[in-house]
Design an enzyme around this catalytic site. Structure first.
Site, mmCIF file in Angstrom:
data_model
loop_
_atom_site.group_PDB
_atom_site.id
_atom_site.type_symbol
_atom_site.label_atom_id
_atom_site.label_comp_id
_atom_site.label_asym_id
_atom_site.label_seq_id
_atom_site.Cartn_x
_atom_site.Cartn_y
_atom_site.Cartn_z
ATOM 1 N N HIS A 19 -8.352 -21.871 -72.348
ATOM 2 C CA HIS A 19 -9.198 -21.832 -70.946
ATOM 3 C C HIS A 19 -8.650 -22.707 -70.155
ATOM 4 O O HIS A 19 -9.269 -23.015 -69.203
ATOM 5 C CB HIS A 19 -10.766 -21.791 -71.387
ATOM 6 C CG HIS A 19 -11.347 -20.773 -71.532
ATOM 7 N ND1 HIS A 19 -11.747 -19.740 -70.700
ATOM 8 C CD2 HIS A 19 -11.611 -20.155 -72.971
ATOM 9 C CE1 HIS A 19 -12.211 -18.807 -71.121
ATOM 10 N NE2 HIS A 19 -12.214 -18.942 -72.571
ATOM 11 N N THR A 48 -13.684 -17.293 -61.996
ATOM 12 C CA THR A 48 -14.226 -16.170 -61.838
ATOM 13 C C THR A 48 -15.208 -15.918 -60.681
ATOM 14 O O THR A 48 -15.720 -15.012 -60.144
ATOM 15 C CB THR A 48 -15.241 -15.975 -63.159
ATOM 16 O OG1 THR A 48 -16.039 -17.018 -63.371
ATOM 17 C CG2 THR A 48 -14.483 -15.642 -64.254
ATOM 18 N N LYS A 85 -16.408 -12.944 -58.033
ATOM 19 C CA LYS A 85 -17.678 -12.660 -57.820
ATOM 20 C C LYS A 85 -17.715 -12.522 -56.209
ATOM 21 O O LYS A 85 -18.468 -11.582 -55.467
ATOM 22 C CB LYS A 85 -18.698 -13.607 -58.194
ATOM 23 C CG LYS A 85 -18.739 -13.735 -59.732
ATOM 24 C CD LYS A 85 -19.506 -14.756 -59.954
ATOM 25 C CE LYS A 85 -19.310 -15.435 -61.475
ATOM 26 N NZ LYS A 85 -19.924 -16.777 -61.713
ATOM 27 N N LYS A 123 -19.349 -24.041 -57.615
ATOM 28 C CA LYS A 123 -18.758 -24.281 -58.735
ATOM 29 C C LYS A 123 -18.562 -25.831 -59.231
ATOM 30 O O LYS A 123 -19.172 -26.565 -58.538
ATOM 31 C CB LYS A 123 -16.932 -23.978 -58.830
ATOM 32 C CG LYS A 123 -16.601 -24.854 -57.428
ATOM 33 C CD LYS A 123 -14.988 -24.646 -57.413
ATOM 34 C CE LYS A 123 -14.802 -23.372 -56.657
ATOM 35 N NZ LYS A 123 -13.994 -22.269 -57.598
ATOM 36 N N ARG A 124 -18.501 -26.153 -60.710
ATOM 37 C CA ARG A 124 -18.650 -27.286 -60.922
ATOM 38 C C ARG A 124 -17.724 -28.443 -60.239
ATOM 39 O O ARG A 124 -16.695 -27.932 -59.712
ATOM 40 C CB ARG A 124 -17.911 -27.490 -62.546
ATOM 41 C CG ARG A 124 -18.929 -26.939 -63.805
ATOM 42 C CD ARG A 124 -20.490 -27.606 -63.530
ATOM 43 N NE ARG A 124 -20.287 -28.919 -64.205
ATOM 44 C CZ ARG A 124 -20.557 -29.111 -65.480
ATOM 45 N NH1 ARG A 124 -21.522 -28.458 -66.007
ATOM 46 N NH2 ARG A 124 -20.603 -30.690 -65.843
ATOM 47 N N LYS A 155 -10.756 -29.207 -58.643
ATOM 48 C CA LYS A 155 -11.236 -27.985 -57.714
ATOM 49 C C LYS A 155 -11.271 -28.365 -56.127
ATOM 50 O O LYS A 155 -11.372 -27.744 -55.345
ATOM 51 C CB LYS A 155 -12.581 -27.574 -58.293
ATOM 52 C CG LYS A 155 -12.661 -27.171 -59.388
ATOM 53 C CD LYS A 155 -13.890 -26.719 -60.142
ATOM 54 C CE LYS A 155 -14.210 -26.053 -61.517
ATOM 55 N NZ LYS A 155 -13.865 -24.356 -61.409
HETATM 56 C C1 LIG Z 1 -19.433 -17.961 -61.896
HETATM 57 C C2 LIG Z 1 -19.849 -19.169 -62.173
HETATM 58 C C3 LIG Z 1 -19.133 -20.365 -62.382
HETATM 59 C C4 LIG Z 1 -17.605 -20.322 -62.434
HETATM 60 O O1 LIG Z 1 -17.178 -20.676 -61.041
HETATM 61 P P1 LIG Z 1 -15.679 -21.085 -60.627
HETATM 62 O O2 LIG Z 1 -15.703 -20.828 -59.189
HETATM 63 O O3 LIG Z 1 -14.821 -19.855 -61.373
HETATM 64 O O4 LIG Z 1 -15.263 -22.279 -61.322
HETATM 65 C C5 LIG Z 1 -19.977 -21.490 -62.752
HETATM 66 N N1 LIG Z 1 -21.217 -21.588 -62.505
HETATM 67 C C6 LIG Z 1 -22.064 -20.455 -62.434
HETATM 68 C C7 LIG Z 1 -23.251 -20.737 -62.476
HETATM 69 C C8 LIG Z 1 -21.397 -19.264 -62.170
HETATM 70 O O5 LIG Z 1 -22.194 -18.299 -62.003
#
Ligand SMILES: *Cc1c(COP(=O)(O)O)cnc(C)c1O
Length: 800
Positions: free
Chosen positions: A356, A645, A649, A537-538, A543
């Protein structure tokens, strides 16, 4: 698999089910029941409906001796379960109607449920999507994880700074699980090795009991259901009575303390390696209990342990469960008397490893000293695996080796023990081969394959965005939920004015709802007609939330210089947690909040710019914000985001992306078309080249007046008037180090943002682009990912 058709459930019947559980399971009178009581009653009534398909699935797997897939993951970021289960069972409408008869509101009750947050971010959320897709596809399997007492911490802001409080999802009754006290295994730690009758015997120094808690995971339309089995810890002896009687209370309670500690907390960081004994124990706790459970189940219906690889597959979600290899070998050799070589081969045939990350700081390593003291038998086995690998590959370069410099390298261990290693996006997989494991890839050509991540459309479209889901169904009919490629059928409709208007009306309604929520949550009013520019995101340097803040400041500065000018109104929305010990990320959070304070209180910004950062980003907040997003910020330094991911979304929900050629952005852009993706920034290769220039940051800043001004404004304390030097360190690093190349990509990012503005000014063009994003996202269903795993890694077949 077909179920016996159940007698049709009616509104009245389901109402009675809820009332029955309210009375007999929850023990409450309907006139005194709280939302919590109603939620429990509803959950139990729904859970009853899962039990039938669950039993039927289990029975079908036994009867047909289907190959079983075991997914091992230290994290599952599940979110709320009730509504997802109701949707998959096809009972949401009925449940809402039944509740209405009882004077209750389904949405209120669903939102009362706390998020099951047994994960940090993308990796854990992926595991949750994969569990749901395996159930939907009828892939017989189990997820194994740890039942943390406290999941991911809750985030608050105090004077703009992140403060963490423990999360306590288990302080309330958790209606979705079944405790299985009869399924338990002793997990050993420490101690020493002895030779007895020619056999090596591990005499443990500490033991703990892993006990199972099962949550059924129901797939779309309730056709199949798998089990998520989470391990809780119990002490092997309640306490040592002899010691207790001698007055040595602390020592007497040691087994209890160990048990409580092991499953107490989720480590709140999956992007840095934590060299901590407790973490190693947690990883072994999960792995050992799961492997023992897997062998027990196998031997219940098979006699020949050497045939194991024909009947099961085990997937390791990152290296966290990589002790699965040594543990399986240990059990095959020490308990089932197989020769080491045969045990090794069987284990390799069974195991798969998903990588990952390319971040070197995230790659797990354990000192041989720690491994040897916590798991002495495993340390021996790891050395034997390493020696066997070297013997089988005499040309192995010295640069590889599972044990090097007195450390056990878990990535190498997982690679050597797996018959398939996979990356999580096309670009990432190439980088796994060329940068992370080049020598191992040469030794084992074909072992590394790609399975691009995906997300479940049941949760991330049907549940999160009912308005859009209904429009899709009206337009192309039913069935897309389990066949997401059908979204492509939307394409011809995009030419239709009526469809585009309906599409944008859904977006507008989602934005209005989110605006209302932000007003309640943050006390800030935003205009639903402004562009919602979302980065959730985190918080991590790679990022590059910092680049987004810099751009926000530049925009603020532009407006200040030209208060009468025309600007496209934007709401910058941030969401995300930082690891508690990650000082630089916490500083970025502070800066975002400081900038928000200035921007949101500046009359010149009215109708032009707002910055919103609601605390405690989690799955539920994602379900709220993602359907309301116009713009999706996917701006990581190229070569650092394995897949992402969140990007999928957001696109699925009709947001346009501004992004780099990183992770799955590359594949998203290929599918939506270059003209519908706001690309900027260096490629992964250019990033490597750029870093060779030691003056890259300084040169980039000198070349951009806007960026120079941004850094000057921050350095002057314009956003921290009560502590003007607050960001001196941050500004200094931007000028002098800037490892993630924020400054080098900044100017191109600004250019792309200007293109975003231009596109937004043409609503019809924007509507086409947004709808096209939704239409082209079929590939990113986690059903497609799971099919890839089943065919190319697990050799598993659907039972449906
Ligand atoms: C989808 C999701 C992530 C992952 O987000 P990335 O933009 O791919 O880092 C992290 N936290 C939550 C709550 C999510 O639903």
């Amino acid at each position: 698999m077909t179920n016996e058709k159940e007698p049709t459930l009616t509104r009245e019947g389901f109402r009675d089910d809820i009332l029955h559980h309210l009375k007999y399971t929850v023990g409450k009178d309907r006139h005194h029941a709280s939302v919590y009581d109603w939620r429990l009653a509803l959950s139990y009534a729904l859970r009853d409906r899962i039990v039938e398909p669950w039993f039927a699935s289990t029975k079908a797997t036994w009867d047909n001796d289907y190959k079983r897939v075991y997914y091992l993951s230290m994290e599952y970021l599940i979110g709320r379960i009730l509504e997802d289960a109701a949707i998959n069972l096809g009972l949401k409408g009925l449940a809402a109607a039944a509740l209405l008869d009882l004077g209750q509101d389904f949405d209120v009750i669903a939102l009362d449920e706390p998020d099951a947050a047994l994960g940090n971010g993308g990796l854990g959320r992926l595991a949750a999507c994969y569990m749901e897709s395996m159930a939907t596809l009828g892939c017989p399997g189990y997820g194994y994880g740890v039942r943390y007492e406290h999941g991911l911490f809750r985030q608050r802001f105090e004077m703009g700074q992140q403060a963490e409080t423990p999360e306590d999802w288990l302080s309330q009754r958790h209606p979705w699980e079944f405790e299985r006290p009869e399924s338990n295994y002793t997990v050993r730690f420490k101690g020493h090795m002895e030779e007895r009758h020619g056999k090596t015997v591990w005499v443990p120094g500490e033991t703990v009991i892993a006990t199972a808690y099962d949550t059924p995971i129901v797939g779309w339309e309730g056709r199949w259901s798998n089990t998520l089995r989470l391990w809780g810890a119990k002490p092997t002896t309640l306490f040592d009575l002899e010691r207790f009687n001698r007055g040595d209370y602390a020592a007497a309670a040691a087994p209890e303390t160990l048990a409580r500690t092991i499953t107490r907390v989720l480590y709140p960081d999956d992007t840095t390696y934590a060299g901590k004994e407790l973490r190693l124990k947690q990883e072994y706790f999960l792995t050992s209990a799961s492997i023992k459970d897997i062998l027990r189940r196998y031997l219940e219906s098979h006699d020949d342990i050497t045939e194991l690889d024909k009947h099961i597959a085990i997937q390791m979600n990152d290296t966290h469960p990589a002790l699965a290899g040594p543990e399986l070998i240990r059990l095959l050799v020490d308990r089932h008397d197989l020769p080491f070589e045969q045990a090794l081969e069987i284990s390799q045939n069974v195991l798969g490893y998903t990588n990952h990350t390319l971040l070197p700081e995230a790659l797990e390593r354990w000192s041989t000293w720690l491994m040897g003291s916590v798991l002495p038998r495993h340390m021996q086995i790891i050395e034997k695996i390493d020696a066997a690998h070297l013997k089988a590959n005499p040309a192995r370069p010295a640069s590889i080796g599972i044990v090097r410099n007195h450390e056990v390298h878990m990535g190498e261990l997982a690679f050597v023990m797996a018959n398939r290693v996979n990356g999580v996006s096309a670009l990432h997989t190439e980088l796994v081969k060329s940068q992370l494991f080049p020598a191992l890839d040469k030794l084992h050509p074909g072992r590394v394959i790609n399975v691009t991540n995906g997300v479940t459309p049941r949760r991330w479209l049907k549940l999160a965005n009912p308005g859009l889901a209904d429009l899709v169904t009206e337009t192309i009919g039913e069935g897309w939920e389990a066949d997401l490629d059908r979204l492509e059928e939307l394409v011809p409709h995009i030419e239709d004015n009526g469809f585009r208007e309906a599409f944008m009306a859904v977006k507008r309604a989602n934005k209005a709802e989110a605006a209302h929520w932000m007003k309640v949550k943050c006390g800030i009013e935003v205009d639903p007609d402004a562009m919602f520019d979302v980065q959730v995101k985190r918080i991590h340097e790679y990022k590059r939330q910092l680049m987004n803040v810099f751009e926000t400041i530049a925009q603020w500065h532009e407006i200040k210089k030209n208060p009468e000018g025309d600007f496209v109104p934007r709401v910058k929305i941030f969401g995300g947690k930082s690891a508690p010990g990650y000082a630089v990320a916490k500083e970025i959070i502070h800066l975002i909040n400081d900038v928000a304070e200035v921007v949101n209180n500046d009359p010149d910004m009215r109708g032009r710019l707002k910055v919103i950062y609601p605390p405690n980003y989690n799955v539920t907040m994602a379900e709220r914000l993602i359907p309301a997003a116009d713009l999706s910020e996917q701006i990581s330094t190229a070569g650092k985001e394995a897949s992402g991911t969140g990007n999928m979304k957001l696109s699925l929900n009709g947001a346009l992306s501004i992004g780099t050629l990183d992770g799955a952005n590359v594949e998203i852009r290929e599918r939506v078309g270059a003209e519908n993706f706001f690309l900027f920034g260096m490629t992964a290769q250019e990033v490597i080249e750029r870093r060779k220039n030691v003056n890259h940051a300084r040169e980039a800043i000198e070349a951009s007046q806007a960026l120079k001004d941004v850094l000057q404004l921050i350095a002057e304390g314009r956003f921290s008037p009560n502590q003007r030097d607050r960001y001196h360190g941050l500004v200094h690093r931007a000028w002098n180090s800037d490892y993630f190349l924020v400054t080098s990509d900044f100017t191109d990012y600004q250019r792309a943002q200007a293109e975003v503005d231009a596109a937004f000014l043409d609503p019809d063009r924007w509507a086409r682009m947004a709808a096209l994003n939704t239409a082209k996202m079929g590939f990113f269903s986690s059903d497609r990912s799971i099919r890839g795993y089943m065919e190319n890694i697990w050799g598993a077949r659907s039972a449906l």
